[in-house]
Design a protein around this motif. Structure first.
Motif, PDB file in Angstrom:
ATOM      1  N   ARG A  33       0.856  -1.185   0.000  1.00 45.71           N
ATOM      2  CA  ARG A  33       0.000   0.000   0.000  1.00 45.71           C
ATOM      3  C   ARG A  33       0.890   1.232   0.000  1.00 45.71           C
ATOM      4  O   ARG A  33       1.907   1.255   0.696  1.00 45.71           O
ATOM      5  CB  ARG A  33      -0.890   0.025   1.248  1.00 45.71           C
ATOM      6  N   LYS A  34       0.491   2.266  -0.719  1.00 42.49           N
ATOM      7  CA  LYS A  34       1.295   3.483  -0.803  1.00 42.49           C
ATOM      8  C   LYS A  34       1.337   4.246   0.516  1.00 42.49           C
ATOM      9  O   LYS A  34       2.295   4.955   0.786  1.00 42.49           O
ATOM     10  CB  LYS A  34       0.775   4.384  -1.926  1.00 42.49           C
ATOM     11  N   ASP A  35       0.300   4.107   1.339  1.00 47.96           N
ATOM     12  CA  ASP A  35       0.231   4.854   2.591  1.00 47.96           C
ATOM     13  C   ASP A  35       0.837   4.098   3.774  1.00 47.96           C
ATOM     14  O   ASP A  35       0.765   4.560   4.904  1.00 47.96           O
ATOM     15  CB  ASP A  35      -1.224   5.228   2.905  1.00 47.96           C
ATOM     16  N   VAL A  36       1.464   2.951   3.512  1.00 48.82           N
ATOM     17  CA  VAL A  36       2.007   2.088   4.559  1.00 48.82           C
ATOM     18  C   VAL A  36       3.475   1.802   4.269  1.00 48.82           C
ATOM     19  O   VAL A  36       3.857   1.569   3.114  1.00 48.82           O
ATOM     20  CB  VAL A  36       1.204   0.767   4.621  1.00 48.82           C
ATOM     21  N   VAL A  37       4.306   1.785   5.309  1.00 43.78           N
ATOM     22  CA  VAL A  37       5.718   1.442   5.134  1.00 43.78           C
ATOM     23  C   VAL A  37       5.801  -0.007   4.652  1.00 43.78           C
ATOM     24  O   VAL A  37       5.207  -0.909   5.235  1.00 43.78           O
ATOM     25  CB  VAL A  37       6.507   1.611   6.449  1.00 43.78           C
ATOM     26  N   SER A  38       6.540  -0.214   3.609  1.00 41.66           N
ATOM     27  CA  SER A  38       6.673  -1.523   2.981  1.00 41.66           C
ATOM     28  C   SER A  38       7.633  -2.419   3.757  1.00 41.66           C
ATOM     29  O   SER A  38       8.703  -1.969   4.197  1.00 41.66           O
ATOM     30  CB  SER A  38       7.195  -1.328   1.547  1.00 41.66           C
ATOM     31  N   TRP A  39       7.268  -3.696   3.902  1.00 41.16           N
ATOM     32  CA  TRP A  39       8.188  -4.660   4.518  1.00 41.16           C
ATOM     33  C   TRP A  39       9.422  -4.832   3.632  1.00 41.16           C
ATOM     34  O   TRP A  39      10.512  -5.112   4.116  1.00 41.16           O
ATOM     35  CB  TRP A  39       7.486  -6.003   4.749  1.00 41.16           C
ATOM     36  N   ARG A  40       9.251  -4.634   2.344  1.00 42.70           N
ATOM     37  CA  ARG A  40      10.382  -4.713   1.414  1.00 42.70           C
ATOM     38  C   ARG A  40      11.400  -3.612   1.740  1.00 42.70           C
ATOM     39  O   ARG A  40      12.609  -3.839   1.709  1.00 42.70           O
ATOM     40  CB  ARG A  40       9.881  -4.565  -0.015  1.00 42.70           C
ATOM     41  N   LEU A  41      10.906  -2.420   2.096  1.00 45.19           N
ATOM     42  CA  LEU A  41      11.803  -1.329   2.492  1.00 45.19           C
ATOM     43  C   LEU A  41      12.490  -1.668   3.815  1.00 45.19           C
ATOM     44  O   LEU A  41      13.707  -1.502   3.946  1.00 45.19           O
ATOM     45  CB  LEU A  41      11.029  -0.014   2.616  1.00 45.19           C
TER      46      LEU A  41
ATOM     47  N   GLU B  26       6.418   9.501  12.186  1.00 46.58           N
ATOM     48  CA  GLU B  26       5.102   8.890  12.330  1.00 46.58           C
ATOM     49  C   GLU B  26       4.828   8.099  11.054  1.00 46.58           C
ATOM     50  O   GLU B  26       4.892   8.654   9.954  1.00 46.58           O
ATOM     51  CB  GLU B  26       4.042   9.986  12.518  1.00 46.58           C
ATOM     52  N   VAL B  27       4.568   6.791  11.196  1.00 48.70           N
ATOM     53  CA  VAL B  27       4.374   5.924  10.038  1.00 48.70           C
ATOM     54  C   VAL B  27       3.182   5.000  10.271  1.00 48.70           C
ATOM     55  O   VAL B  27       2.697   4.849  11.389  1.00 48.70           O
ATOM     56  CB  VAL B  27       5.626   5.060   9.745  1.00 48.70           C
ATOM     57  N   LYS B  28       2.757   4.352   9.186  1.00 48.66           N
ATOM     58  CA  LYS B  28       1.762   3.287   9.253  1.00 48.66           C
ATOM     59  C   LYS B  28       2.449   1.991   8.837  1.00 48.66           C
ATOM     60  O   LYS B  28       3.236   1.981   7.885  1.00 48.66           O
ATOM     61  CB  LYS B  28       0.597   3.558   8.303  1.00 48.66           C
ATOM     62  N   VAL B  29       2.122   0.916   9.557  1.00 50.54           N
ATOM     63  CA  VAL B  29       2.671  -0.406   9.250  1.00 50.54           C
ATOM     64  C   VAL B  29       1.530  -1.405   9.342  1.00 50.54           C
ATOM     65  O   VAL B  29       0.687  -1.310  10.235  1.00 50.54           O
ATOM     66  CB  VAL B  29       3.796  -0.795  10.242  1.00 50.54           C
ATOM     67  N   GLN B  30       1.508  -2.363   8.423  1.00 51.18           N
ATOM     68  CA  GLN B  30       0.503  -3.419   8.473  1.00 51.18           C
ATOM     69  C   GLN B  30       1.182  -4.758   8.684  1.00 51.18           C
ATOM     70  O   GLN B  30       2.312  -4.970   8.234  1.00 51.18           O
ATOM     71  CB  GLN B  30      -0.336  -3.441   7.200  1.00 51.18           C
ATOM     72  N   GLY B  31       0.522  -5.637   9.410  1.00 52.31           N
ATOM     73  CA  GLY B  31       1.102  -6.947   9.635  1.00 52.31           C
ATOM     74  C   GLY B  31       0.233  -7.779  10.558  1.00 52.31           C
ATOM     75  O   GLY B  31      -0.950  -7.492  10.756  1.00 52.31           O
TER      76      GLY B  31
ATOM     77  N   VAL C 245      -3.470  -6.377  10.878  1.00 52.82           N
ATOM     78  CA  VAL C 245      -3.844  -5.104  11.484  1.00 52.82           C
ATOM     79  C   VAL C 245      -3.038  -3.985  10.836  1.00 52.82           C
ATOM     80  O   VAL C 245      -1.932  -4.194  10.349  1.00 52.82           O
ATOM     81  CB  VAL C 245      -3.624  -5.103  13.014  1.00 52.82           C
ATOM     82  N   LEU C 246      -3.614  -2.798  10.848  1.00 55.06           N
ATOM     83  CA  LEU C 246      -2.954  -1.605  10.343  1.00 55.06           C
ATOM     84  C   LEU C 246      -2.757  -0.675  11.530  1.00 55.06           C
ATOM     85  O   LEU C 246      -3.715  -0.345  12.225  1.00 55.06           O
ATOM     86  CB  LEU C 246      -3.803  -0.935   9.260  1.00 55.06           C
ATOM     87  N   LEU C 247      -1.507  -0.296  11.771  1.00 57.78           N
ATOM     88  CA  LEU C 247      -1.167   0.513  12.940  1.00 57.78           C
ATOM     89  C   LEU C 247      -0.439   1.776  12.529  1.00 57.78           C
ATOM     90  O   LEU C 247       0.255   1.813  11.516  1.00 57.78           O
ATOM     91  CB  LEU C 247      -0.258  -0.290  13.880  1.00 57.78           C
ATOM     92  N   SER C 248      -0.568   2.802  13.367  1.00 58.22           N
ATOM     93  CA  SER C 248       0.153   4.051  13.179  1.00 58.22           C
ATOM     94  C   SER C 248       0.901   4.362  14.467  1.00 58.22           C
ATOM     95  O   SER C 248       0.392   4.122  15.566  1.00 58.22           O
ATOM     96  CB  SER C 248      -0.842   5.173  12.871  1.00 58.22           C
TER      97      SER C 248
END
Length: 160
Positions: A42-50, A78-83, A133-136
């Motif tokens: 997702r563009k609005d979430v920090v990528s696990w690839r990054l 401040e970031v968003k991460v999903q996992g 879950v999506l967290l900030s």
């Protein structure tokens, strides 16, 4: 002492003790089956690839993480991460847990290397579940954490 407590918490997690009443956990792939697909980018979430853009380099008598410029730029932001949640506390609600890039299917196993999970400290306890879950929160890139963790998300809240 802290690494021991983290390991002890993982071993005594509610999933390991069978004290939770949630939907069934994701099943491990058996021989011939592929591993679960990662969450879509997702563009609005920090990528696990990054977050995986890190190398261990030897400094004197030990190894330390060396992060890419893209990862280093996220420090204190401040970031968003999903996992997927991996409990570190007893109970149905968690305020300190691991957020993993892939579904956790073993209460005794870390979900991958330190680049594939984030230690989370939530503002308020969150209900544990097996769904993503999506967290900030505020991301800290850890250069020399004694527990071997690379990333910590603090002041964390769920995003709807």
């Amino acid at each position: 002492m802290r690494p021991f407590l983290l390991l002890l918490a993982l071993v005594l997690s509610p999933v390991a003790l069978g004290q939770t009443k949630f939907s069934q956990p994701p099943q491990s792939p058996t021989a011939g089956q592929a591993a679960p697909a990662p969450l879509p980018e997702r563009k609005d979430v920090v990528s696990w690839r990054l977050l995986a853009q890190v190398e261990l380099v030897k400094v004197k008598d030990r190894f330390q993480p060396q992060f890419s410029a893209g990862v280093a730029a996220l420090d204190a932001k401040e970031v968003k991460v999903q996992g997927f949640m991996m409990p570190l506390e007893l109970g149905d609600k968690q305020s300190h847990f691991i957020l993993a890039a892939t579904p956790v299917d073993c209460a005794f196993c870390m979900p991958g290397g330190p680049e594939s999970f984030v230690e989370v400290k939530a503002k308020k306890p969150l209900a544990f579940g097996f769904e993503p879950v999506l967290l900030s929160g505020k991301l800290t890139v850890l250069k020399d954490d004694p527990t071997g963790v690379f990333y910590r998300l603090t002041e964390t809240v769920p995003v709807k």
